[in-house]
Design a protein around this motif. Structure first.
Motif, short mmCIF file in Angstrom:
data_model
loop_
_atom_site.label_atom_id
_atom_site.label_comp_id
_atom_site.label_asym_id
_atom_site.label_seq_id
_atom_site.Cartn_x
_atom_site.Cartn_y
_atom_site.Cartn_z
N CYS A 1 0.61 -1.21 -0.10
CA CYS A 1 0.16 0.16 0.01
C CYS A 1 0.93 1.06 -0.10
N VAL A 2 1.04 1.90 -1.26
CA VAL A 2 2.06 2.72 -1.41
C VAL A 2 1.14 4.17 -1.74
N LEU A 3 1.57 5.18 -1.35
CA LEU A 3 1.14 6.47 -1.74
C LEU A 3 2.15 7.24 -2.36
N ALA A 4 1.92 8.22 -3.31
CA ALA A 4 2.86 9.02 -3.80
C ALA A 4 2.39 10.60 -3.68
N LEU A 5 3.37 11.51 -3.46
CA LEU A 5 3.01 12.95 -3.39
C LEU A 5 4.03 13.44 -4.34
N ALA A 6 3.17 14.38 -5.30
CA ALA A 6 4.05 14.78 -6.29
C ALA A 6 3.37 16.27 -6.80
N SER A 7 4.28 17.26 -7.33
CA SER A 7 3.67 18.35 -7.91
C SER A 7 4.76 18.98 -8.79
N ASP A 8 4.30 19.84 -9.74
CA ASP A 8 5.22 20.39 -10.76
C ASP A 8 6.41 20.97 -9.90
N ASN A 9 7.71 20.88 -10.20
CA ASN A 9 8.71 21.57 -9.79
C ASN A 9 9.30 21.18 -8.21
N SER A 10 8.57 20.20 -7.68
CA SER A 10 8.72 19.63 -6.38
C SER A 10 9.29 18.35 -6.24
N PHE A 11 9.68 18.28 -5.15
CA PHE A 11 10.15 16.72 -4.93
C PHE A 11 9.07 15.88 -4.86
N ILE A 12 9.20 14.45 -5.16
CA ILE A 12 8.24 13.66 -5.31
C ILE A 12 8.64 12.49 -4.15
N TYR A 13 7.50 12.09 -3.35
CA TYR A 13 7.56 11.42 -2.11
C TYR A 13 6.83 9.93 -2.43
N MET A 14 7.56 8.81 -2.18
CA MET A 14 6.69 7.56 -2.39
C MET A 14 6.87 7.37 -0.98
N ILE A 15 5.59 7.08 -0.37
CA ILE A 15 5.17 6.58 1.06
C ILE A 15 4.64 5.23 1.07
N GLY A 16 5.27 4.24 1.73
CA GLY A 16 4.97 3.00 1.78
C GLY A 16 4.51 2.40 3.31
N ASN A 17 3.94 1.29 3.02
CA ASN A 17 3.55 0.52 4.35
C ASN A 17 2.52 1.16 5.10
N ILE A 18 1.31 1.98 4.46
CA ILE A 18 0.27 2.41 4.63
C ILE A 18 -0.87 1.23 4.98
N ASP A 19 -1.46 1.24 6.11
CA ASP A 19 -2.63 0.47 6.40
C ASP A 19 -4.09 1.15 6.13
N PRO A 20 -4.61 0.82 5.09
CA PRO A 20 -5.86 1.32 4.53
C PRO A 20 -6.97 1.41 5.54
N ASN A 21 -6.63 0.50 6.61
CA ASN A 21 -7.84 0.17 7.50
C ASN A 21 -7.72 1.08 8.82
N LYS A 22 -6.70 1.95 8.71
CA LYS A 22 -6.48 2.89 9.81
C LYS A 22 -6.87 4.36 9.63
N PRO A 23 -7.85 4.90 9.77
CA PRO A 23 -8.04 6.07 9.29
C PRO A 23 -7.14 7.04 9.76
N GLU A 24 -6.14 7.08 10.55
CA GLU A 24 -5.22 8.09 10.96
C GLU A 24 -3.98 8.08 9.90
N TYR A 25 -4.13 7.28 8.99
CA TYR A 25 -2.94 7.23 7.92
C TYR A 25 -3.69 8.30 7.00
N LEU A 26 -4.88 8.41 6.44
CA LEU A 26 -5.54 9.54 5.81
C LEU A 26 -5.21 10.55 6.45
N THR A 27 -5.85 10.86 7.44
CA THR A 27 -5.49 12.32 8.28
C THR A 27 -4.17 12.91 8.19
N THR A 28 -3.37 11.69 8.37
CA THR A 28 -1.85 12.09 8.08
C THR A 28 -1.56 12.51 6.89
#
Length: 82
Positions: A8-35
């Motif tokens: 369960c990986v999420l990516a955060l990207a924007s034009d001319n910005s660093f891209i972050y790959m974030i892994g080990n996300i638990d989709p069953n825990k709402p605190e991950y979405l909020t964070t």
């Protein structure tokens, strides 16, 4: 990018910005979405999107599996290789 051991990986990207790959996300825990939503707000505050480790939300600090520099970045933290 193979990330099988940190499913369960999420990516955060924007034009001319660093891209972050974030892994080990638990989709069953709402605190991950909020964070992650809070990380998006933090990410937008800097023109290049770069955040030092201590500036990232605690829950996601150890979940960064990759950070990629923006193409043609003028960021002072990037060393040009010729």
């Amino acid at each position: 990018m193979s990330n099988c051991s940190r499913a369960c990986v999420l990516a955060l990207a924007s034009d001319n910005s660093f891209i972050y790959m974030i892994g080990n996300i638990d989709p069953n825990k709402p605190e991950y979405l909020t964070t992650f939503m809070n990380l998006i707000l933090i990410y937008r505050l800097k023109p290049d999107g770069f955040r030092h480790w201590r500036e990232r939300p605690d829950l996601l600090r150890s979940n960064i599996v990759g950070r990629f520099q923006p193409k043609n970045s003028l960021s002072s933290i990037i060393t040009k290789i010729y």
